[in-house]
Motif scaffolding. Structure first.
Motif, PDB file in Angstrom:
ATOM      1  N   HIS A 128       0.820  -1.219   0.000  1.00 55.46           N
ATOM      2  CA  HIS A 128       0.000   0.000   0.000  1.00 55.46           C
ATOM      3  C   HIS A 128       0.858   1.275   0.000  1.00 55.46           C
ATOM      4  CE1 HIS A 128      -3.618  -2.340   0.442  1.00 55.46           C
ATOM      5  NE2 HIS A 128      -3.249  -2.833   1.607  1.00 55.46           N
ATOM      6  N   ASP A 146      -5.156 -12.117   2.634  1.00 56.20           N
ATOM      7  CA  ASP A 146      -6.161 -12.215   1.562  1.00 56.20           C
ATOM      8  C   ASP A 146      -5.897 -13.330   0.548  1.00 56.20           C
ATOM      9  OD1 ASP A 146      -4.048 -11.111   0.160  1.00 56.20           O
ATOM     10  OD2 ASP A 146      -5.011  -9.161  -0.153  1.00 56.20           O
ATOM     11  N   ARG A 199     -11.689 -13.926   6.290  1.00 57.53           N
ATOM     12  CA  ARG A 199     -12.086 -12.691   5.606  1.00 57.53           C
ATOM     13  C   ARG A 199     -13.610 -12.484   5.717  1.00 57.53           C
ATOM     14  NH1 ARG A 199      -8.179  -9.056   3.776  1.00 57.53           N
ATOM     15  NH2 ARG A 199      -9.618  -8.487   2.108  1.00 57.53           N
TER      16      ARG A 199
HETATM   17 MG    MG Z   1      -5.427  -6.337   2.890  1.00 54.55          MG
END
Ligand code: MG
Ligand code: ATP
Length: 138
Positions: free
Chosen positions: A53, A119, A86
């Motif tokens: 990110h 993820d 998740r």
């Molecule tokens: Mg993530």
């Protein structure tokens, strides 16, 4: 075959005294705890963890937040652990998270969203190795 995933109870939830409640939800959903530790991480460690990110506008704020206080680092195990965690977590933004999910119940904003979960298989393997040594994972 059981699958392993990596999870963090984030500083917002630990600060609010929600770590035990969230752990209990995780246990009720059938996850086993392979490894667990409470740790305050540095800004540098947070930047490495969230390196994907790096170019996002929220990177500075996210890494400040993640290094702002103790968090609970965990390796969890069950069949289909990555996808099931998740699902249990809910959407990144608690306003969009489904009823009954951890983020719907306990997150306060898209950034302060209580919990992290890997993820995909490759990210789970990377994240487990980033925070835990082999001898902690027996
Ligand atoms: Mg993530
Ligand atoms: P995580 O990786 O923590 O499990 P996620 O996969 O649901 O969350 P990502 O897109 O990977 O979401 O974002 C990583 C984290 O960055 C989010 O959990 C949240 O704390 C923060 N974040 C994501 N989007 C935003 C945003 N638009 N503004 C502020 N913070 C954000």
């Amino acid at each position: 075959m059981p699958q392993r995933t990596f999870s963090i109870i984030k500083p917002d939830a630990v600060r609010s005294g929600l770590a035990g409640t969230i752990l209990s939800e995780i246990a009720k959903a059938g996850f086993g705890i392979v490894a667990i530790k409470k740790q305050t991480i540095s800004k540098h460690e947070a930047e490495g963890f969230y390196a994907v990110h790096r170019s996002k506008p929220f990177f500075g704020s996210l890494t400040d937040f993640m290094s702002s206080g103790p968090l609970i680092l965990m390796v969890l195990e069950k069949e289909n652990a990555i996808a099931d965690l998740r699902k249990l977590m809910g959407a990144t933004d608690p306003a969009k998270a489904a009823e009954g999910t951890i983020r719907k119940k306990f997150a306060t904003s898209i950034e302060h969203n209580a919990i992290h979960g890997s993820d995909a298989e490759e990210t789970a393997a990377y994240e487990i190795g980033y925070w835990f040594a082999g001898y902690e994972l027996l």
